[in-house]
Enzyme design. Structure first.
Site, PDB file in Angstrom:
ATOM      1  N   GLU A   1       0.819  -1.209   0.000  1.00  0.00           N
ATOM      2  CA  GLU A   1       0.000   0.000   0.000  1.00  0.00           C
ATOM      3  C   GLU A   1       0.855   1.261   0.000  1.00  0.00           C
ATOM      4  O   GLU A   1       1.915   1.331   0.622  1.00  0.00           O
ATOM      5  CB  GLU A   1      -0.893  -0.020   1.259  1.00  0.00           C
ATOM      6  CG  GLU A   1      -1.792   1.189   1.414  1.00  0.00           C
ATOM      7  CD  GLU A   1      -2.468   1.249   2.774  1.00  0.00           C
ATOM      8  OE1 GLU A   1      -3.498   1.920   2.885  1.00  0.00           O
ATOM      9  OE2 GLU A   1      -1.951   0.628   3.733  1.00  0.00           O
TER      10      GLU A   1
ATOM     11  N   LYS B   1     -10.426   0.907  -0.724  1.00  0.00           N
ATOM     12  CA  LYS B   1     -10.362   0.685   0.722  1.00  0.00           C
ATOM     13  C   LYS B   1     -11.600   1.244   1.425  1.00  0.00           C
ATOM     14  O   LYS B   1     -12.031   2.362   1.164  1.00  0.00           O
ATOM     15  CB  LYS B   1      -9.089   1.329   1.281  1.00  0.00           C
ATOM     16  CG  LYS B   1      -8.784   1.009   2.732  1.00  0.00           C
ATOM     17  CD  LYS B   1      -7.446   1.631   3.124  1.00  0.00           C
ATOM     18  CE  LYS B   1      -7.058   1.313   4.555  1.00  0.00           C
ATOM     19  NZ  LYS B   1      -5.759   1.955   4.918  1.00  0.00           N
TER      20      LYS B   1
ATOM     21  N   CYS C   1      -4.758  -3.078   4.280  1.00  0.00           N
ATOM     22  CA  CYS C   1      -4.265  -2.630   5.585  1.00  0.00           C
ATOM     23  C   CYS C   1      -5.306  -2.747   6.705  1.00  0.00           C
ATOM     24  O   CYS C   1      -5.641  -3.831   7.139  1.00  0.00           O
ATOM     25  CB  CYS C   1      -3.729  -1.207   5.461  1.00  0.00           C
ATOM     26  SG  CYS C   1      -2.539  -0.768   6.767  1.00  0.00           S
TER      27      CYS C   1
END
Length: 548
Positions: free
Chosen positions: A71, A166, A198
């Protein structure tokens, strides 16, 4: 004769235009695929792009079917790019070779994936015109653009075949999608991947949801994770999540140890780590490769890659780590004594109605330096929402043993200093066992977490884990996490049973009786269990009196 010639031309065109087709057909029959995850230290956009391409075409990547980059290590808000809708099967390398619409770095990586004939997964800062999403009625930015934290997947021809934005943002000035996305992509080697980014790993959607609702067994996971001691370091979370869900996880991490961001690995469910790394001195740009068994195959792992680097003890000057809010735990000091006699502790510790039972034994190590610097330990129980000022939180029930660098709770979750006194182990744990009764919930995940002083977790061969219900009708889960009898550990930072309850909705015993019934729990079931226990105790006493 003419028809045959045309047929041969068509076949040659197919194989020429689809360089990975014959390889993919062969790989469908294999019981594993070869994956690479990249631990990557970012720089400028041009340097990042060049380094991505160099890794993709490198000799170390030659055997890989899929390469995953981390990321936020490619571009930023000053160089956002449009991303084609995967449904359109756009190939930026062929459709926009001069980068007149898509950013040059996107075209370059599309071409690199095509030239190397590999699946490539990247993360970038994406832009999209608000007018392209008319169903999203939220206010738009003055420039008419939404900005997303986005994964992009290229197939072996450089075509954009998947895109995920995300959902759970961590201190990011970016948009979330109007509707949460459950995104998967299929490969020519017979594996369907889910993907997320994440902080998403700590929430039900989309990570756990893809497993529960779609049965996905393989994941790509791109992160810039900022590790927290003692329960939220990168590889510890990666391995624990893959183990509990029994899935393959390809995790690529940004490499910025001075900021506490590092941690990459490839994990094969209950079999544990295939390869992993936690950088502690400086960042790197390195590809880590492993052969990953397919879950459709019954064959055992026939090639397992070892960890990439020699063991290195983590110290406070070599890597910067954040800290969990341990002051919110109900905790007690483990009184180790002064030696040399071995010690033990059997203790039930509760926070409110949530209780953890610990059985711990240890022995003192010989030949420790008198001026050495040693860890002390506490046991702790937590039931609630962690305090985070700038990010959404999930509900946690956690039982753990954790290390401290001093006598106070404020010293826990801290590494010992690297300078001055010698850092070493004072004791070896010969028994570690945590027993917990967890309430059932609509959405929850119970994870074994551990951490050694090299910031790596214990492997499944070193511990025992069980999660069982007393009966089908029970709404409680009995969990046991223990060090195997043949093991002892002298370099421990944490050992815990981590209950992730996400939003804690529809949890057994939480809320009114009407809410419990609406969640599917039988009316009065908790009282019946208590009454049943009382009747059993009364019966035992009556039998004892009769015999007396």
């Amino acid at each position: 004769m003419l028809d045959i010639s045309r047929g041969l031309i068509i076949v040659n065109l197919i194989f020429g235009l689809w360089p990975g087709w014959s390889q993919g057909a062969y790989l469908l029959e294999e019981d594993y695929y070869t994956a690479g995850v990249v631990e990557f230290q970012k720089s400028s956009l041009s340097e990042n792009t060049a380094a991505y391409v160099e890794i993709i075409k490198s000799e170390s990547a030659s055997s890989t079917d899929i390469i995953v980059f981390p990321e936020s290590t490619l571009n930023d808000g000053s160089s956002t790019s449009f991303i084609p809708d995967p449904k359109e099967l756009v190939n930026p390398c062929l459709s926009d070779p001069n980068a007149t619409f898509y950013e040059e770095f996107l075209v370059t990586i599309s071409c690199a994936a095509r030239n190397a004939s590999k699946y490539v997964v990247i993360n970038l800062t994406e832009k999209q015109k608000c007018e392209d999403v008319p169903e999203d009625t939220r206010p738009c930015a003055s420039n008419g653009l939404n900005v997303y934290n986005t994964n992009v997947v290229f197939d072996r021809q450089g075509v954009v075949v998947s895109r995920y934005r995300k959902i759970h943002l961590w201190i990011e000035e970016k948009n979330t999608t109007f509707q949460p996305e459950l995104i998967t992509f299929e490969t020519d080697f017979g594996v369907t991947f889910g993907h997320f980014i994440c902080y998403d790993i700590l929430f039900y959607d989309p990570a756990h949801q893809l497993i529960r609702e779609q049965g996905i067994k393989d994941f790509v996971y791109l992160s810039m994770w900022f590790s927290q001691l003692p329960f939220h370091t990168a590889v510890q979370i990666q391995q624990g999540w893959a183990y509990t869900n029994d899935v393959n996880l390809l995790a690529a991490g940004a490499s910025l140890p001075s900021d506490g961001s590092t941690g990459s690995g490839i994990y094969h469910g209950r079999s544990g780590t295939l390869i992993s790394v936690m950088r502690q001195d400086s960042g790197e740009r390195t590809l880590y490769v492993a052969q990953v068994p397919k879950y459709s195959s019954s064959r055992s792992i026939h090639k397992r890659a070892g960890r990439s680097a020699p063991r290195q003890v983590a110290t406070s000057s070599s890597i910067s780590l954040m800290r969990d809010q341990l002051e919110d735990y109900e905790s007690e000091v483990v009184e180790l004594g002064v030696g040399p006699s071995p010690g033990n502790l059997s203790r039930t510790l509760c926070q409110g109605s949530f209780c953890c039972h610990f059985n711990i034994s240890w022995r003192f190590l010989e030949e420790t330096e008198e001026n050495g610097s040693f860890y002390s330990y506490r046991i702790g129980a937590f039931d609630g929402l962690p305090k985070r000022d700038v990010a959404e939180t999930n509900y946690i029930r956690n039982c753990g043993l954790f290390s401290c660098s001093g006598s106070g709770i404020e010293d826990c979750g801290q590494l010992l200093p690297s300078s001055g006194e010698l850092q070493q182990s004072r004791i070896a744990f010969t028994q570690l066992e945590i027993g917990v009764t967890f309430p059932e919930s609509r959405e929850f995940l119970l994870i074994p977490l551990s951490l050694l002083d090299n910031l790596m977790p214990l492997e499944p061969s070193q511990f025992e884990w069980s999660q069982e219900k007393a009966s089908e009708e029970s709404y409680q889960h009995e969990v046991r996490f223990a060090l195997k009898d043949s093991q002892e550990v002298s370099n421990l930072l944490s050992f815990a049973v981590y209950g992730n309850y996400y939003d804690n909705e529809c949890t057994y015993g939480v809320g009114s009786e009407e809410e419990q019934v609406s969640c599917g729990y039988k009316s009065g079931s908790s009282r019946k269990e208590v009454v049943g226990l009382g009747l059993l105790i009364s019966l035992v006493i009556l039998v004892a009196l009769v015999e007396y």
